[in-house]
Design an enzyme around this catalytic site. Structure first.
Site, mmCIF file in Angstrom:
data_model
loop_
_atom_site.group_PDB
_atom_site.id
_atom_site.type_symbol
_atom_site.label_atom_id
_atom_site.label_comp_id
_atom_site.label_asym_id
_atom_site.label_seq_id
_atom_site.Cartn_x
_atom_site.Cartn_y
_atom_site.Cartn_z
ATOM 1 N N ASP A 1 1.633 4.788 0.646
ATOM 2 C CA ASP A 1 1.112 5.921 1.408
ATOM 3 C C ASP A 1 1.338 7.230 0.651
ATOM 4 O O ASP A 1 2.348 7.410 -0.040
ATOM 5 C CB ASP A 1 1.835 5.969 2.761
ATOM 6 C CG ASP A 1 1.417 7.141 3.610
ATOM 7 O OD1 ASP A 1 0.267 7.159 4.069
ATOM 8 O OD2 ASP A 1 2.251 8.055 3.804
ATOM 9 N N GLU B 1 -2.691 5.139 -2.097
ATOM 10 C CA GLU B 1 -3.553 6.063 -1.358
ATOM 11 C C GLU B 1 -3.636 7.378 -2.129
ATOM 12 O O GLU B 1 -2.696 8.183 -2.103
ATOM 13 C CB GLU B 1 -3.013 6.326 0.052
ATOM 14 C CG GLU B 1 -3.942 7.234 0.853
ATOM 15 C CD GLU B 1 -3.269 7.924 2.025
ATOM 16 O OE1 GLU B 1 -3.994 8.341 2.942
ATOM 17 O OE2 GLU B 1 -2.028 8.059 2.029
ATOM 18 N N ARG C 1 0.885 -1.166 0.000
ATOM 19 C CA ARG C 1 0.000 0.000 0.000
ATOM 20 C C ARG C 1 0.921 1.214 0.000
ATOM 21 O O ARG C 1 1.733 1.395 0.907
ATOM 22 C CB ARG C 1 -0.872 0.002 1.251
ATOM 23 C CG ARG C 1 -1.790 1.229 1.349
ATOM 24 C CD ARG C 1 -1.606 1.931 2.651
ATOM 25 N NE ARG C 1 -2.503 3.079 2.813
ATOM 26 C CZ ARG C 1 -2.163 4.211 3.408
ATOM 27 N NH1 ARG C 1 -0.945 4.371 3.908
ATOM 28 N NH2 ARG C 1 -3.025 5.202 3.516
#
Length: 293
Positions: free
Chosen positions: A212, A248, A210
């Protein structure tokens, strides 16, 4: 032969969109701030027997230690180096967790903080989870190493050096996010140090990342980093497997940066979904659960 090559190219380009979970396992649980030893036990005792596919973990690399307030969650999002030691555990404990979870078919997805280092207001010293020295004031992070050449201070055009206007995509991507020192991902040295960190995690056995604060990086710079990544470890994954990438990008509408700009790098977290679900659960604007599909 041309058809085969076309399929090969398509498969390679789309590989980072596949979560790499075992067949029939589609759910990934977020064990935020858990210790590596506890995650390993959770994989073995609960997640694997109940068919979970993976675990998203908190950032595993060295971060600043914040004591006022006392050890907040967000200190994990202020890197000092790419050494694997945090309050979740050290590198040996991290490797043990990945091995044990992978062995029972529950894969690990790392929350990767690569847009920035710690905040510019943090005092110099060794108040970090591995004890590495750092000096934000002169952009000195010798444990990487990064220096003043590796940050975007010269590109940001705001008076404060921070993002002041989210309607200006240059500010959003070239200036500091709430004071966090913004890395110059346009430089190959910076890209290579980040890729070195991510590749170390891939070689240990993680299944993906993921990313950020993706909104605060130029998509092309991110692609240059992702293009440097290894294939996944063949001890657990088929040969040629690529790490799963999900980014994100907070896009609720009304700003010039759109989530679609990042589709070429991997999947994107859909923030509109959460906003819509919250509206329904609160029964705002006459919304009802029955309206959901």
């Amino acid at each position: 032969m041309k058809f085969f090559l076309l399929l090969s190219v398509i498969g390679f380009c789309w590989a980072q969109y596949a979560p790499n979970t075992k067949p029939g396992r589609t759910s990934i649980v977020h064990l935020f701030e858990w210790r590596w030893a506890d995650i390993a036990l959770e994989c073995e005792r609960y997640l694997a027997p109940r068919g979970f596919g993976g675990v998203q973990i908190s950032p595993p690399n060295e971060n600043v230690v914040i004591n006022n307030p006392s050890r907040p969650w967000w200190e994990r999002y202020q890197p000092i180096s790419y050494k694997l030691c945090t309050r979740s555990g050290n590198e040996d404990e991290f490797k043990d967790m990945v091995t044990r979870c992978n062995n029972v078919g529950v894969y690990i997805y790392v929350d990767a903080v690569i847009n920035h280092m710690c905040g510019n207001a943090v005092s110099a010293g060794t108040s970090s989870t591995c004890g590495s020295y750092f000096n934000p004031g002169n952009r000195d992070f010798p444990a990487v190493p990064f220096s003043g050449w590796d940050f975007n201070d010269g590109k940001c055009k705001t008076g404060s050096g921070d993002i002041e206007n989210y309607n200006d995509p240059y500010q959003v991507r070239d200036c500091r996010l709430v004071g966090l020192l913004d890395l110059a991902l346009e430089k190959d040295y910076v890209r290579s140090k980040i890729a070195e960190y991510l590749n170390h995690l891939i070689d240990i056995g993680v299944a993906g990342f993921r990313i950020d604060a993706s909104k605060h990086m130029w998509p092309g710079d991110m692609k240059a980093v992702l293009d440097k990544l290894h294939n996944l470890n063949t001890r657990w994954f088929p040969g040629g497997s690529k790490p799963f990438i999900y980014q994100e990008v907070i896009d609720l509408g009304g700003e010039p940066i759109k989530s679609q700009e990042y589709f070429g790098n991997g999947r994107v977290t859909e923030f509109k979904y959460g906003a819509k679900l919250g509206t329904v659960l609160r029964k705002w604007n006459g919304e009802k659960m029955a309206y959901l599909k």
